[in-house]
Design a protein around this motif. Structure first.
Motif, PDB file in Angstrom:
ATOM      1  N   THR A   4     -48.740 -36.153  22.738  1.00 35.33           N
ATOM      2  CA  THR A   4     -49.844 -35.478  23.418  1.00 35.33           C
ATOM      3  C   THR A   4     -50.434 -36.403  24.476  1.00 35.33           C
ATOM      4  O   THR A   4     -50.219 -37.629  24.439  1.00 35.33           O
ATOM      5  CB  THR A   4     -50.963 -35.090  22.427  1.00 35.33           C
ATOM      6  N   LYS A   5     -51.166 -35.825  25.394  1.00 34.50           N
ATOM      7  CA  LYS A   5     -51.829 -36.612  26.435  1.00 34.50           C
ATOM      8  C   LYS A   5     -52.764 -37.634  25.799  1.00 34.50           C
ATOM      9  O   LYS A   5     -52.822 -38.782  26.229  1.00 34.50           O
ATOM     10  CB  LYS A   5     -52.596 -35.692  27.382  1.00 34.50           C
ATOM     11  N   GLU A   9     -52.609 -41.676  26.263  1.00 35.23           N
ATOM     12  CA  GLU A   9     -53.776 -42.417  26.754  1.00 35.23           C
ATOM     13  C   GLU A   9     -54.170 -43.516  25.780  1.00 35.23           C
ATOM     14  O   GLU A   9     -54.532 -44.616  26.183  1.00 35.23           O
ATOM     15  CB  GLU A   9     -54.939 -41.470  27.005  1.00 35.23           C
ATOM     16  N   GLU A  31     -50.116 -45.495  34.459  1.00 38.29           N
ATOM     17  CA  GLU A  31     -49.650 -44.141  34.138  1.00 38.29           C
ATOM     18  C   GLU A  31     -48.600 -44.258  33.044  1.00 38.29           C
ATOM     19  O   GLU A  31     -47.803 -45.197  33.028  1.00 38.29           O
ATOM     20  CB  GLU A  31     -49.015 -43.459  35.352  1.00 38.29           C
ATOM     21  N   ASP A  33     -46.045 -41.574  30.524  1.00 37.97           N
ATOM     22  CA  ASP A  33     -45.596 -40.254  30.110  1.00 37.97           C
ATOM     23  C   ASP A  33     -44.253 -40.429  29.409  1.00 37.97           C
ATOM     24  O   ASP A  33     -43.719 -41.536  29.355  1.00 37.97           O
ATOM     25  CB  ASP A  33     -45.458 -39.330  31.319  1.00 37.97           C
TER      26      ASP A  33
END
Length: 68
Positions: A4-5, A9, A31, A33
């Protein structure tokens, strides 16, 4: 497994705050991902080679942090 984001994070925050290597080399994960990481590095005179270019070892060090 897709993260998940919030998980990404959290991982990015842990990497930036807990990695002595990143901190001592003025690097920061900016960043993150699945399969992707963007790492920034402060470039100053200490990082330049005798020709005035960024030292290859510094570039590969940043690259290595980006891939794991």
């Amino acid at each position: 497994m897709k993260h998940t984001k919030k998980e990404l994070e959290s991982l990015m925050a842990r990497l930036n705050s807990g990695s002595q290597y990143l901190q001592s080399n003025d690097m920061k994960v900016v960043e993150l991902d699945e399969g992707y990481a963007k790492v920034e590095m402060v470039i100053d005179e200490q990082i330049l080679n005798i020709h005035g270019f960024v030292h290859g070892g510094a570039l590969f060090s940043r690259y290595g942090r980006g891939i794991g």
